[in-house]
Design an enzyme around this catalytic site. Sequence first.
Site, PDB file in Angstrom:
ATOM      1  N   THR A 134      -4.030 -14.777   6.878  1.00  0.00           N
ATOM      2  CA  THR A 134      -3.419 -13.510   6.496  1.00  0.00           C
ATOM      3  C   THR A 134      -1.921 -13.676   6.631  1.00  0.00           C
ATOM      4  O   THR A 134      -1.386 -13.837   7.726  1.00  0.00           O
ATOM      5  CB  THR A 134      -3.915 -12.360   7.381  1.00  0.00           C
ATOM      6  OG1 THR A 134      -5.333 -12.241   7.239  1.00  0.00           O
ATOM      7  CG2 THR A 134      -3.264 -11.052   6.984  1.00  0.00           C
ATOM      8  N   LYS A 173      -5.758  -7.848   1.502  1.00  0.00           N
ATOM      9  CA  LYS A 173      -6.006  -7.972   2.939  1.00  0.00           C
ATOM     10  C   LYS A 173      -5.248  -6.913   3.715  1.00  0.00           C
ATOM     11  O   LYS A 173      -5.729  -6.410   4.739  1.00  0.00           O
ATOM     12  CB  LYS A 173      -5.623  -9.378   3.429  1.00  0.00           C
ATOM     13  CG  LYS A 173      -5.910  -9.624   4.917  1.00  0.00           C
ATOM     14  CD  LYS A 173      -7.395  -9.477   5.267  1.00  0.00           C
ATOM     15  CE  LYS A 173      -7.668  -9.622   6.757  1.00  0.00           C
ATOM     16  NZ  LYS A 173      -7.543 -10.993   7.256  1.00  0.00           N
ATOM     17  N   LYS A 221       0.439  -8.859  14.126  1.00  0.00           N
ATOM     18  CA  LYS A 221       1.164  -9.523  13.039  1.00  0.00           C
ATOM     19  C   LYS A 221       0.794  -8.935  11.697  1.00  0.00           C
ATOM     20  O   LYS A 221       1.641  -8.612  10.874  1.00  0.00           O
ATOM     21  CB  LYS A 221       0.877 -11.027  13.086  1.00  0.00           C
ATOM     22  CG  LYS A 221       1.472 -11.838  11.947  1.00  0.00           C
ATOM     23  CD  LYS A 221       0.449 -12.124  10.835  1.00  0.00           C
ATOM     24  CE  LYS A 221      -0.680 -13.018  11.316  1.00  0.00           C
ATOM     25  NZ  LYS A 221      -1.637 -13.352  10.222  1.00  0.00           N
TER      26      LYS A 221
END
Length: 293
Positions: free
Chosen positions: A101, A176, A244
Site C-alpha cells: 500500500t 486501496k 501510514k
Amino acid sequence: MLTKENTIIGFIGTGVMGKSMAGHLLKAGYPLYIYTRTKEKAKELLDLGASWASTPKEMAEKANVIITIVGYPTDVEEVYLGKDGLVTNGRENTYVIDMTTSTPSLAERINEEASKKGIYSLDAPVSGGDIGAKEARLAIMVGGDEEAFKQVEPILQVMGSNIILQGKAGAGQHTKMCNQIAIASNMLGVIESIVYAEKAGLNPENVLKTITTGAAGSWSLSNLAPRVLTGDFEPGFMIKHFIKDMGIALEEAEKMGMDLPGLALAQSLYKKLADEGLSDLGTQALYKLWHQG
C-alpha cells in the site's frame, strides 16, 4: 506472452502477508526467487525450495515477473528506482507488481520510468490481512495496462480470489485508500461495540453471534472482534502500517479538496497507541485505549 513454463517469479518482502503469498506461488509450482533485508526471515521459504537473490538488482537479472510487498513508500521507491532497484536494472518485457500500500503518485512514477525501459508495471495493493493471505483469498485491486494485467492475472489468482483491474497506473492505490477509509471508521465502531457490551454487563461473545449476521456485519467484526475477546492482539496488519495508510488517504483527500473527519479521528486514536509503543500490534489493539494492559 507469459506462460507457466517460461515464468520465473521474484518476490520481495516476506512479512506477515508476503510469506504466505510467496508460499502459495511455490506450491503452485512456479520457480521463485526471494529477497528480503533479513535473510533469516526467508528461511522457511528457502527450505521449501525458493532460491535467494542477494539484491533487487540480482532479482531483476533472474526473474521476469517480480512481486513486491514492503513497508513504506520510501521502501518502494528504493526497491524500484534506487541504484540497485528493479526498474533501474530491469530488463525489457519484465513484469513488476507492487502489492505494497503506497501512494498513487509513486505508482504513476514507477510506471512512467518502467515504460521507458519496456517494463510492464502494475500497482496491486491487497486487502484481507494475514487470514486472507494464508487462505489465498485476498482482494487485489490493480492499476495499470489492461494487457499487462491479463498476462499476470493467473499469478494473482494464486494469491487472491477477488481481483479487479480498477484503471490506469495509480488506480489500484486509490482503490486501496477507499478500502482503508472504510476499515478505519469500522474498526472504531467494532471496538466501541465490544466495550459497550462489556460495560452493559452482556456476554460479548453472544453479542457478536447476533450482530455479525445483521446489518452491522463486517469483515472486521467477524474476524478481528473474536481476537479481541481472547486477548489476541498479534498483527494481521500492524498499527504502524495502518497509520501510514491513513496518512496517505488524508493527503490524497486534501489534494482533492475533501475532508475525511472519520478517518482523521481514527488516525488520531491509533497514533495514541503508537505513542505508547504499541505500533507493532494488530489494528484490533485499538481496544487497549479502553482497557490498558
